[in-house]
Write a protein that holds these residues in place. Sequence first.
Motif, mmCIF file in Angstrom:
data_model
loop_
_atom_site.group_PDB
_atom_site.id
_atom_site.type_symbol
_atom_site.label_atom_id
_atom_site.label_comp_id
_atom_site.label_asym_id
_atom_site.label_seq_id
_atom_site.Cartn_x
_atom_site.Cartn_y
_atom_site.Cartn_z
ATOM 1 N N ARG A 26 0.869 -1.183 0.000
ATOM 2 C CA ARG A 26 0.000 0.000 0.000
ATOM 3 C C ARG A 26 0.896 1.219 0.000
ATOM 4 O O ARG A 26 1.946 1.226 0.653
ATOM 5 C CB ARG A 26 -0.867 -0.030 1.267
ATOM 6 C CG ARG A 26 -1.945 1.019 1.328
ATOM 7 C CD ARG A 26 -2.791 0.827 2.593
ATOM 8 N NE ARG A 26 -2.011 1.036 3.803
ATOM 9 C CZ ARG A 26 -1.660 2.233 4.271
ATOM 10 N NH1 ARG A 26 -1.966 3.336 3.624
ATOM 11 N NH2 ARG A 26 -0.971 2.339 5.387
ATOM 12 N N LEU A 27 0.508 2.257 -0.728
ATOM 13 C CA LEU A 27 1.340 3.462 -0.794
ATOM 14 C C LEU A 27 0.452 4.698 -0.897
ATOM 15 O O LEU A 27 -0.404 4.783 -1.767
ATOM 16 C CB LEU A 27 2.284 3.395 -2.004
ATOM 17 C CG LEU A 27 3.344 4.497 -2.119
ATOM 18 C CD1 LEU A 27 4.300 4.470 -0.925
ATOM 19 C CD2 LEU A 27 4.128 4.370 -3.415
ATOM 20 N N ASP A 28 0.682 5.647 0.020
ATOM 21 C CA ASP A 28 -0.091 6.893 0.023
ATOM 22 C C ASP A 28 0.657 8.049 -0.645
ATOM 23 O O ASP A 28 0.039 8.911 -1.266
ATOM 24 C CB ASP A 28 -0.413 7.304 1.469
ATOM 25 C CG ASP A 28 -1.252 6.264 2.179
ATOM 26 O OD1 ASP A 28 -2.467 6.236 1.931
ATOM 27 O OD2 ASP A 28 -0.696 5.471 2.957
ATOM 28 N N ILE A 29 1.980 8.066 -0.462
ATOM 29 C CA ILE A 29 2.775 9.203 -0.947
ATOM 30 C C ILE A 29 4.061 8.675 -1.574
ATOM 31 O O ILE A 29 4.792 7.898 -0.941
ATOM 32 C CB ILE A 29 3.123 10.172 0.212
ATOM 33 C CG1 ILE A 29 1.838 10.751 0.818
ATOM 34 C CG2 ILE A 29 4.050 11.293 -0.270
ATOM 35 C CD1 ILE A 29 1.976 11.166 2.271
ATOM 36 N N LEU A 30 4.324 9.086 -2.810
ATOM 37 C CA LEU A 30 5.566 8.725 -3.496
ATOM 38 C C LEU A 30 6.336 10.009 -3.785
ATOM 39 O O LEU A 30 5.805 10.923 -4.422
ATOM 40 C CB LEU A 30 5.251 7.998 -4.811
ATOM 41 C CG LEU A 30 6.436 7.699 -5.730
ATOM 42 C CD1 LEU A 30 7.472 6.799 -5.051
ATOM 43 C CD2 LEU A 30 5.958 7.071 -7.041
ATOM 44 N N VAL A 31 7.576 10.075 -3.303
ATOM 45 C CA VAL A 31 8.443 11.221 -3.571
ATOM 46 C C VAL A 31 9.606 10.735 -4.420
ATOM 47 O O VAL A 31 10.317 9.800 -4.041
ATOM 48 C CB VAL A 31 8.982 11.840 -2.260
ATOM 49 C CG1 VAL A 31 9.879 13.038 -2.558
ATOM 50 C CG2 VAL A 31 7.839 12.253 -1.331
ATOM 51 N N LEU A 32 9.789 11.359 -5.580
ATOM 52 C CA LEU A 32 10.888 10.985 -6.477
ATOM 53 C C LEU A 32 11.970 12.055 -6.373
ATOM 54 O O LEU A 32 11.841 13.146 -6.934
ATOM 55 C CB LEU A 32 10.363 10.842 -7.914
ATOM 56 C CG LEU A 32 9.276 9.772 -8.069
ATOM 57 C CD1 LEU A 32 8.790 9.704 -9.513
ATOM 58 C CD2 LEU A 32 9.754 8.400 -7.589
ATOM 59 N N ALA A 33 13.022 11.733 -5.617
ATOM 60 C CA ALA A 33 14.080 12.704 -5.321
ATOM 61 C C ALA A 33 15.434 12.250 -5.854
ATOM 62 O O ALA A 33 16.468 12.783 -5.467
ATOM 63 C CB ALA A 33 14.158 12.922 -3.803
ATOM 64 N N GLN A 34 15.426 11.252 -6.745
ATOM 65 C CA GLN A 34 16.698 10.772 -7.294
ATOM 66 C C GLN A 34 17.328 11.844 -8.177
ATOM 67 O O GLN A 34 16.605 12.624 -8.804
ATOM 68 C CB GLN A 34 16.483 9.479 -8.084
ATOM 69 C CG GLN A 34 15.534 9.575 -9.272
ATOM 70 C CD GLN A 34 14.136 9.113 -8.949
ATOM 71 O OE1 GLN A 34 13.559 9.520 -7.955
ATOM 72 N NE2 GLN A 34 13.567 8.274 -9.803
#
Length: 244
Positions: A80-88
């Motif tokens: 389950r995932l509520d928030i995805l942050v792509l900081a690569q």
Amino acid sequence: MNELDFSGKQVLVVGGSSGIGNGIAQAFRARGARVHVCGTRANASDYSPDDGSHLEGLQYQQLDVSDPHAVEKFKPSFDRLDILVLAQGAVIYRRGEFQMDGFRKVMEVNLMSLMACATKFHDMLARAGGSLIIVSSTAAYHSTMGNPSYNASKTGAMGLTRTLGEAWAEDGIRVNGIAPGLVDTKMTKVTTANPKRLEGALERIPLKRLGTPQDMAGVALFLASPLSSYVVGQTIIVDGGLIL
């Protein structure tokens, strides 16, 4: 009700092992979220605070997004995932991005892997009515003469944020972005560790200081919270006024 309470929320920060991503990860953890981070090294123990890495309380998994197939093969430890942050992020100095292999390497990390990660977790985010946050750069708004791939990829990241924001709103996913200015991390040491360059940079920043990962984290918290429930497809510039 505290809109910045993320208790019970599940967060993934790709690139969360150091720098801006790490600051964002710890900010969500401090507000009750269960936070997973991905980095390139085999284990969390391979990082140290000297790298700008604070992994206590975070769930770590290895994911090297410079490998185009790594995201497809990645098996998350959550369902389950509520928030995805792509900081690569990647950059190559000394004109390395003017060589095609260097150009492709930076593009793979800074742009291609954003789409790969976003589509990988689309269904989980849709089920949760979740939020996707893409970290680009103020480089998207001006030239960066020595770094053509960094610039093109960060400009592309801003365009991707806009387009996914529109495309995925109907799926219940809010997509937004953050464009950091000059933030004190391992990646910016080429400027911050050089007193003359640093002095020149600070002169151009109205707030007269470097940004911190925590400065970026405050905006990430806002974008993932109900406070920004009507904000879609936007990239917020967080630069102390640098590009004014």
